[in-house]
Design a protein around this motif. Structure first.
Motif, PDB file in Angstrom:
ATOM      1  N   ALA A 471       0.842  -1.190   0.000  1.00 30.46           N
ATOM      2  CA  ALA A 471       0.000   0.000   0.000  1.00 30.46           C
ATOM      3  C   ALA A 471       0.880   1.244   0.000  1.00 30.46           C
ATOM      4  O   ALA A 471       1.957   1.251   0.608  1.00 30.46           O
ATOM      5  N   GLN A 472       0.403   2.270  -0.673  1.00 30.83           N
ATOM      6  CA  GLN A 472       1.159   3.508  -0.767  1.00 30.83           C
ATOM      7  C   GLN A 472       0.252   4.714  -0.517  1.00 30.83           C
ATOM      8  O   GLN A 472      -0.924   4.688  -0.855  1.00 30.83           O
ATOM      9  N   THR A 473       0.831   5.744   0.089  1.00 34.87           N
ATOM     10  CA  THR A 473       0.173   7.039   0.167  1.00 34.87           C
ATOM     11  C   THR A 473       0.884   7.985  -0.786  1.00 34.87           C
ATOM     12  O   THR A 473       1.994   7.701  -1.248  1.00 34.87           O
ATOM     13  N   TYR A 474       0.249   9.119  -1.063  1.00 32.40           N
ATOM     14  CA  TYR A 474       0.902  10.051  -1.981  1.00 32.40           C
ATOM     15  C   TYR A 474       0.742  11.497  -1.524  1.00 32.40           C
ATOM     16  O   TYR A 474       1.624  12.039  -0.873  1.00 32.40           O
ATOM     17  N   TRP A 475      -0.381  12.129  -1.825  1.00 28.75           N
ATOM     18  CA  TRP A 475      -0.539  13.538  -1.477  1.00 28.75           C
ATOM     19  C   TRP A 475      -0.377  13.739   0.024  1.00 28.75           C
ATOM     20  O   TRP A 475      -0.939  12.996   0.820  1.00 28.75           O
ATOM     21  N   GLY A 476       0.406  14.754   0.382  1.00 31.65           N
ATOM     22  CA  GLY A 476       0.641  15.024   1.790  1.00 31.65           C
ATOM     23  C   GLY A 476       1.627  14.074   2.432  1.00 31.65           C
ATOM     24  O   GLY A 476       1.749  14.019   3.655  1.00 31.65           O
ATOM     25  N   GLY A 477       2.390  13.305   1.613  1.00 38.50           N
ATOM     26  CA  GLY A 477       3.387  12.383   2.142  1.00 38.50           C
ATOM     27  C   GLY A 477       3.387  11.074   1.388  1.00 38.50           C
ATOM     28  O   GLY A 477       2.412  10.323   1.450  1.00 38.50           O
ATOM     29  N   ALA A 478       4.469  10.828   0.625  1.00 40.79           N
ATOM     30  CA  ALA A 478       4.587   9.598  -0.162  1.00 40.79           C
ATOM     31  C   ALA A 478       5.237   8.520   0.697  1.00 40.79           C
ATOM     32  O   ALA A 478       6.453   8.508   0.878  1.00 40.79           O
ATOM     33  N   TYR A 479       4.423   7.605   1.233  1.00 39.29           N
ATOM     34  CA  TYR A 479       4.885   6.563   2.146  1.00 39.29           C
ATOM     35  C   TYR A 479       4.512   5.196   1.590  1.00 39.29           C
ATOM     36  O   TYR A 479       3.591   5.067   0.779  1.00 39.29           O
ATOM     37  N   TRP A 480       5.211   4.178   2.078  1.00 48.38           N
ATOM     38  CA  TRP A 480       5.039   2.812   1.574  1.00 48.38           C
ATOM     39  C   TRP A 480       4.827   1.864   2.747  1.00 48.38           C
ATOM     40  O   TRP A 480       5.511   1.954   3.774  1.00 48.38           O
ATOM     41  N   PHE A 481       3.879   0.911   2.588  1.00 51.72           N
ATOM     42  CA  PHE A 481       3.559  -0.026   3.661  1.00 51.72           C
ATOM     43  C   PHE A 481       3.332  -1.418   3.083  1.00 51.72           C
ATOM     44  O   PHE A 481       2.948  -1.574   1.923  1.00 51.72           O
ATOM     45  N   MET A 482       3.540  -2.418   3.923  1.00 59.45           N
ATOM     46  CA  MET A 482       3.171  -3.784   3.583  1.00 59.45           C
ATOM     47  C   MET A 482       2.355  -4.364   4.730  1.00 59.45           C
ATOM     48  O   MET A 482       2.703  -4.209   5.904  1.00 59.45           O
ATOM     49  N   PHE A 483       1.245  -5.045   4.364  1.00 60.10           N
ATOM     50  CA  PHE A 483       0.372  -5.697   5.331  1.00 60.10           C
ATOM     51  C   PHE A 483       0.341  -7.187   5.065  1.00 60.10           C
ATOM     52  O   PHE A 483       0.479  -7.632   3.922  1.00 60.10           O
ATOM     53  N   ASN A 484       0.136  -7.964   6.133  1.00 58.32           N
ATOM     54  CA  ASN A 484      -0.041  -9.397   5.947  1.00 58.32           C
ATOM     55  C   ASN A 484      -1.503  -9.704   5.652  1.00 58.32           C
ATOM     56  O   ASN A 484      -2.338  -8.805   5.536  1.00 58.32           O
ATOM     57  N   ARG A 485      -1.820 -10.963   5.518  1.00 60.82           N
ATOM     58  CA  ARG A 485      -3.154 -11.380   5.094  1.00 60.82           C
ATOM     59  C   ARG A 485      -4.251 -10.955   6.062  1.00 60.82           C
ATOM     60  O   ARG A 485      -5.426 -10.854   5.681  1.00 60.82           O
ATOM     61  N   ASN A 486      -3.908 -10.697   7.319  1.00 65.16           N
ATOM     62  CA  ASN A 486      -4.889 -10.309   8.326  1.00 65.16           C
ATOM     63  C   ASN A 486      -4.997  -8.800   8.508  1.00 65.16           C
ATOM     64  O   ASN A 486      -5.672  -8.329   9.430  1.00 65.16           O
ATOM     65  N   GLY A 487      -4.325  -8.047   7.646  1.00 68.11           N
ATOM     66  CA  GLY A 487      -4.391  -6.592   7.739  1.00 68.11           C
ATOM     67  C   GLY A 487      -3.462  -5.995   8.760  1.00 68.11           C
ATOM     68  O   GLY A 487      -3.595  -4.803   9.085  1.00 68.11           O
ATOM     69  N   ASN A 488      -2.536  -6.785   9.282  1.00 66.35           N
ATOM     70  CA  ASN A 488      -1.544  -6.264  10.222  1.00 66.35           C
ATOM     71  C   ASN A 488      -0.353  -5.716   9.449  1.00 66.35           C
ATOM     72  O   ASN A 488       0.158  -6.358   8.532  1.00 66.35           O
ATOM     73  N   MET A 489       0.116  -4.529   9.841  1.00 65.77           N
ATOM     74  CA  MET A 489       1.242  -3.915   9.176  1.00 65.77           C
ATOM     75  C   MET A 489       2.531  -4.648   9.554  1.00 65.77           C
ATOM     76  O   MET A 489       2.781  -4.924  10.726  1.00 65.77           O
TER      77      MET A 489
END
Length: 604
Positions: A471-489
Motif C-alpha cells: 500500500a502507498q500514500t501520496y498527497w501530503g506524504g509519499a509513504y510505503w507499507f506492507m500488510f499481511n493477510r490479516n491486515g496487520n502492518m
C-alpha cells in the motif's frame, strides 16, 4: 506515553471556530462513551460550513519521531459531503505549517509524479456518514522541519459527531519493521537485459495498452493521447497501434506530443471480447463508445455515450450533456466462459454497464473509485463490481453500500485472510486504508496513514504466510507499507515509495516490485537494477507482460521517447514455474493489481 490530555477534560483547553457563526455546539455528553470512562465529547454543527476545535497547547516533537494515534469516533451526518476528523498539523520552529515534498523515485500510483505534495495528510482520523463507535488507528513519522504538532478536531456539514479515547503515543505498532533489509538476498536473481527499445514518434502517450491485436502471437502496443475538455473531463485525440519493431499498424486521429501527459485514466482497453484470437480496442471518443478491430483500427460498433448526471456532486459538475468517459473495466456480468461485458464510468459519480453489442445493461450513481474492480463475490459465477462505495451485483443492484470519508483511489478483492469468503482492501484517499468483508461490507480493520493512494495484492514474501498487500500514500506524504493477510502492518517506510506493479521475475513463487530504476524485493532491496537507468524520469511508467514466451514477466518501461522491454539474462530451470492469475487486460494507473498464486508444470 500519552502526550495530549483526554478530551473528557473539558473544553477550556480548546478554541472553537466556525465559518457560520452560532452554528457550532460542543459539549460533554455524560451518557455516551466508547471506553470504560463515562462520557465523550459531542459536537453538533447546524450548518453546511466548516468548523474546528483546536487544542491550545502544542505538542513538542522532533523530525523523524514515530507516533501512534488512536481514537473512537461516532457520527450522524445528513448528507454525503459531511465529515469530521481528528487532525494533527506539523509546525516549524516559527509555528508555520510545514509543507510536504516527496522525492521523485518509485512509482506513486498516480499517472504523474510531482515533488510538492501539499499539506501533510498523515496524523488524521476521518469519519463520514452514520456510524456507531468505530476504533481508528494511525501511524506516522514526524515530517522533516516539524518541531510542533497542533491537535484539532475539525469537520464540515450538518450533523453530529462524538469523540472519545483520543490518544497519541510515541512508538511503533507491534511487529512493524521500519528499516530496509541491507543484507545480501539469500538467492540470486537473473539480471535484467534490454530485450528491445522501441523509439517512439509524435504519437507517444502516457496511456499505453497492450495485447495481441492481429492474432500473430506477438504483443502489440496501442498508445493514446488526450486533451482536457472540461474540469475532470478529457477526450482521446489520437490512438496509434505499433508492433514490437515500432512499425505503425494504424492510427486514429492526429498525433500531437502536447497531448502526451495525463492526470487520470482515460477510457480505453485492449481485450479480445469475441474470443477470435485478436484483441479489440474498446474506447470512447467524441462522446461515442467504439469497439474497433484491433488489426486495422476499423470501427465495428459504436454507440453514443450516456447522458451526463451530477450524481452526489463529488468533484465538479459535468461540462457537457453527454459523458466523455473516464475509464473502462472489462468484467463478466453474464457468467459466460469469458468476460463479455464492460463498465464505463465518469470521473467520480456514475457508472454504466454494457454488453459486447454496446447495449446498456444498468447504471449506478454513487461515490466512484478511479477504477472499478470486478470479482465474483457471492460465488454465483458472475462478477460483482466494486464501485467505490458499494458492491454491485451483476443486475445492477447493490449488495451493500458504505459511506466512508473521501473517495476510493484503488482497491483489490480476493481470498486474503484466513476466514472463508472474499476480502476487499480499499485505499480511500484521506479516509484511510480499509480491510472489509467483500460480501457484507463489514469493516474488519482500518489504518489511517495519510492520503491512501494504492493497493496491490501479490506474493512478495515467502517468509510471510499467505499473500501480502503493498500500500502507498501520496498527497501530503509519499509513504510505503506492507500488510499481511490479516491486515496487520509488517513493513513501513516514510522516506519513499518503491512500486506497486508485481513482477514474476524468477518463476519461483515470490514476486518483485517494479520501479523505474529496477526491481525491488519485499524487503525493499534493489535486487535487479535496470542496466541503463541514469536518473529519475517523471514521465516513466511501468507494466508487465509475457512477451518472450517464457511464463515469467517482461517489464515494460515507457515514457515520451521510447518503450524499453526488459527480460531475464538466463532461462528458467525447474519442474514447475510460477504463473500467477491476473487480469492484465484491465490496465489502470491506480494500482488495483491482483496477482493470485498458480503454478504450471514445465514441459520437457
Amino acid at each position: 506515553m500519552v502526550l495530549n490530555p483526554s478530551i473528557k477534560g473539558g473544553l477550556s483547553e480548546w478554541t472553537a471556530w466556525s465559518e457560520s457563526e452560532g452554528s457550532l455546539r460542543a459539549s460533554f455528553d455524560p451518557k455516551d462513551s466508547h471506553d470504560s470512562e463515562p462520557g465523550s465529547l459531542k459536537i453538533v454543527n447546524l450548518s453546511s460550513e466548516k468548523w474546528s476545535l483546536t487544542q491550545n497547547e502544542l505538542i513538542r516533537v522532533k523530525p523523524k519521531e514515530y507516533f501512534v494515534i488512536s481514537a473512537a469516533l461516532k457520527s450522524q451526518f445528513y448528507d454525503r459531503k459531511s465529515f469530521a476528523m481528528v487532525s494533527l498539523t506539523p509546525l516549524d520552529l516559527e509555528f508555520r505549517e510545514v509543507p510536504i515534498s516527496g522525492p521523485p523515485v518509485g512509482d506513486p500510483s498516480e499517472p504523474f509524479k510531482v515533488t510538492v505534495l501539499k499539506s501533510w495528510k498523515a496524523g488524521k482520523l476521518e469519519i463520514a456518514g452514520t456510524w456507531d463507535w468505530r476504533e481508528m488507528n494511525g501511524f506516522f513519522s514526524v515530517p522533516h522541519g516539524a518541531y510542533w504538532l497542533q491537535l484539532s478536531l475539525r469537520g464540515q456539514g450538518k450533523g453530529m459527531v462524538w469523540f472519545d479515547a483520543l490518544r497519541l503515543k510515541r512508538g511503533v505498532p507491534s511487529g512493524v519493521n521500519l528499516n530496509p533489509d541491507r543484507s545480501p538476498p539469500s538467492k540470486t536473481y537473473p539480471k535484467a537485459v534490454l530485450y528491445k527499445r522501441i523509439v517512439l514518434g509524435d504519437y507517444a502517450g502516457r496511456n499505453l495498452r497492450m495485447g495481441d491485436i492481429n492474432g500473430d502471437g506477438n504483443v502489440e502496443f496501442v498508445m493514446a493521447q488526450k486533451m482536457d475538455i472540461g474540469r475532470n473531463e478529457h477526450m482521446i485525440t489520437c490512438l496509434t497501434a505499433i508492433d514490437l519493431e515500432g512499425k505503425i499498424l494504424w492510427q486514429i486521429g492526429k498525433p500531437d506530443l502536447r497531448n502526451f501527459r495525463t492526470t487520470s485514466d482515460i477510457p480505453i482497453q485492449v481485450y479480445d471480447i469475441d474470443k477470435d484470437g485478436k484483441c479489440e480496442i474498446i474506447f470512447c471518443r467524441d462522446f461515442k463508445i467504439f469497439i474497433a478491430d484491433g488489426a486495422t483500427g476499423e470501427v465495428r460498433a459504436e454507440e453514443r455515450t450516456p447522458k451526463s448526471r451530477t450524481g452526489y456532486g463529488f468533484g465538479s459538475p459535468p461540462s457537457f450533456p453527454e459523458t466523455q468517459g473516464d475509464s473502462i473495466t472489462i468484467c463478466n456480468l453474464s457468467g459466460s466462459r469469458w468476460p463479455q461485458e464492460f463498465t464505463l464510468k465518469d470521473r467520480y459519480n456514475n457508472l454504466w454497464a454494457y454488453d459486447k453489442d454496446l447495449n446498456q445493461l444498468w447504471s449506478y450513481t454513487g461515490r466512484l473509485p478511479h477504477f472499478v474492480v470486478p470479482c465474483d463475490v457471492d460465488g454465483d459465477g458472475k462478477d460483482e463490481v466494486f464501485a467505490g462505495d458499494a458492491v454491485i451485483d451483476q443486475d445492477g443492484k447493490p449488495l451493500w453500500v458504505i459511506n466512508l470519508s473521501d473517495h476510493c483511489d484503488s482497491a483489490v478483492i480476493g481470498e486474503i485472510d484466513e476466514e472463508p469468503g472474499p476480502d476487499l482492501v480499499i485505499a480511500n484517499q484521506d479516509g484511510g486504508f480499509y480491510f472489509l468483508d467483500a460480501l457484507t461490507g463489514r469493516i474488519r480493520k482500518e489504518w489511517h496513514l495519510g492520503h491512501a493512494q494504492g493497493t496491490t495484492l501479490a506474493k512478495f514474501r515467502s517468509d510471510i504466510e499467505g499473500l501480502q498487500i503493498v500500500a502507498q500514500t501520496y498527497w501530503g506524504g509519499a509513504y510505503w507499507f506492507m500488510f499481511n493477510r490479516n491486515g496487520n502492518m509488517v513493513e513501513a517506510d516514510f522516506d519513499r515509495v518503491y512500486g506497486w506493479v508485481p513482477v514474476n521475475w524468477t518463476g519461483d513463487g515470490e514476486e518483485l516490485m517494479a520501479a523505474p530504476e529496477g526491481l525491488y524485493d519485499g524487503h525493499r532491496r534493489l535486487v535487479v537494477p535496470f542496466p541503463d537507468y541514469l536518473e529519475p524520469d517523471i514521465d516513466v511508467k511501468l507494466w508487465v507482460y509475457n512477451i518472450c514466451g517464457d511464463p515469467r514477466d517482461e517489464v515494460i518501461r515507457y515514457g515520451t521517447e521510447h518503450i524499453d522491454i526488459y527480460t531475464q539474462s538466463k532461462p528458467f530451470v525447474g519442474r514447475k514455474i510460477y504463473t500467477p492469475k491476473r487480469k492484465l487486460y484491465n490496465q489502470t494507473f491506480y494500482c488495483s493489481f491482483k496477482s493470485e498464486p498458480a503454478w504450471t508444470e514445465v514441459q520437457k
